[in-house]
Write an enzyme that holds these catalytic residues in place. Structure first.
Site, short mmCIF file in Angstrom:
data_model
loop_
_atom_site.label_atom_id
_atom_site.label_comp_id
_atom_site.label_asym_id
_atom_site.label_seq_id
_atom_site.Cartn_x
_atom_site.Cartn_y
_atom_site.Cartn_z
N SER A 63 -7.79 -3.86 -4.35
CA SER A 63 -7.43 -3.21 -5.62
C SER A 63 -8.22 -3.84 -6.77
CB SER A 63 -5.93 -3.30 -5.88
OG SER A 63 -5.47 -4.63 -5.70
N LYS A 95 -6.57 -9.18 5.63
CA LYS A 95 -5.73 -7.97 5.77
C LYS A 95 -6.65 -6.79 6.08
CE LYS A 95 -3.42 -5.94 2.17
NZ LYS A 95 -4.06 -4.60 2.11
N ASP A 105 -8.27 -9.07 1.51
CA ASP A 105 -8.57 -7.76 2.10
C ASP A 105 -9.99 -7.72 2.65
OD1 ASP A 105 -6.45 -5.94 2.11
OD2 ASP A 105 -6.69 -5.50 -0.04
N GLU A 142 -6.60 -2.37 7.01
CA GLU A 142 -5.84 -1.12 6.99
C GLU A 142 -6.05 -0.34 8.29
OE1 GLU A 142 -6.76 1.17 3.48
OE2 GLU A 142 -6.34 -0.50 2.14
N GLU A 156 2.93 0.64 2.90
CA GLU A 156 2.76 1.18 1.54
C GLU A 156 3.26 2.62 1.45
OE1 GLU A 156 -1.04 0.37 -0.20
OE2 GLU A 156 -0.65 1.63 -1.95
O1 KIV Z 1 -5.38 -4.07 -2.47
C1 KIV Z 1 -4.17 -4.21 -2.74
O2 KIV Z 1 -3.77 -4.57 -3.84
C2 KIV Z 1 -3.21 -3.89 -1.69
C3 KIV Z 1 -1.77 -3.84 -2.07
C4 KIV Z 1 -1.50 -2.54 -2.72
C5 KIV Z 1 -0.88 -4.08 -0.93
O3 KIV Z 1 -3.58 -3.67 -0.57
#
Ligand code: KIV
Length: 271
Positions: A52, A120, A90, A122, A189
């Site tokens: 994000s 993390k 991420d 997806e 989410e």
């Molecule tokens: O990138 C991010 O901020 C996220 C959250 C919304 C969990 O993946």
């Protein structure tokens, strides 16, 4: 300093203990040193260096454009600030979906160059080979199911996911697959609260929700949203804890006026 070498006070093992004793897990995003320091001092359990950053730091419409090098820059700024919280980074779009060898190389770069604790990713079954390969190298993974913003161009909308039975069943299957593979936790989410509760009760690993209701093991929000720095984004799940947009805007307006009028700097503010 509450670290032992590079091991921070909150570990994946501690998160699992928290789930077992019913203690909720707090998680927020951060992308820079100053914010991460305040969050860590406040006692947050997990800091997510989320992609994000593409939205709130770089102003992109989606999370798709952010690169691995940019994520590494943000993550290094965060890890320098944090001694207690577990830091999850991420893996950005395009660095793990196609090829599990490339996925492992991306995850290794994050771990070696940032000293974060975990990555993390997806997706479920579609990325299982990459998940297994990264886990086999000893890198902890947090999964992410439900609304997966990196696939925005596939779905074309950020609306609530898994309302229909077929999609909900797939989400539950994917969650079990990620747990069996060895992921230490999963973010869910924007899904119905009842489905969030079901996944959290069926799985042994911590389930962290963002718009997944109160029945999960912890909550995550984007820090700019919960602080009210962004004011154009108001999904139902977002609770704003401050109006920093208003406070900052007022401070900037007063500063500009003081400079223009010659009030700043005054006698005490000079050498
Ligand atoms: O990138 C991010 O901020 C996220 C959250 C919304 C969990 O993946």
């Amino acid at each position: 300093m509450s670290t032992q070498g590079n091991v921070r006070a909150v570990t994946t093992y501690r998160l699992s203990e928290m789930k077992q004793r019913g203690e909720k897990i707090s998680m927020l995003t951060a992308y820079d040193y100053s914010m991460a320091r305040i969050l860590d001092e406040a006692g947050i359990d997990v800091i997510l260096v989320g992609d994000s950053a593409a939205n709130v730091m770089a102003g992109h419409e989606t999370t798709v454009p952010i690169t691995l090098d940019q994520m590494i820059y943000h993550a290094r700024s965060v890890t320098r600030a944090v001694s207690r919280a577990l830091i999850v980074v991420d893996l950005p779009f395009g660095t793990y979906q196609g090829n599990s060898k490339e996925a492992l190389a991306s995850a290794i770069r994050i771990m070696k160059e940032t000293e974060a604790d975990a990555v993390k990713m997806e997706g479920g079954e579609e990325i299982l080979e990459s998940v297994q390969r990264i886990l086999s190298a000893g890198i902890p993974i947090m999964g992410h199911l439900g609304l997966t913003p990196q696939s925005i161009h596939k779905y074309g909308t950020y609306s609530v996911r898994a309302k229909e039975k077929a999609e909900a069943d797939k989400l539950v299957r994917d969650a079990h697959l990620l747990e069996e593979a060895g992921c230490f936790g999963i973010v869910l989410e924007k899904i119905p609260a009842e489905l969030g509760r079901r996944v959290a009760s069926e799985l042994h690993i911590p389930i962290i929700g963002i718009g997944a209701g109160p029945g999960v093991d912890g909550q995550v929000l984007v820090v700019h949203d919960m602080l009210g720095i962004t004011n154009e984004f108001s999904p139902r799940f977002l609770r704003r804890y401050a109006d920093l947009h208003g406070i900052m805007s007022d401070a900037f307006t007063r500063y500009i006026a003081d400079v223009k009028s010659g009030d700043f700097p005054n006698e005490k503010e000079q050498y």
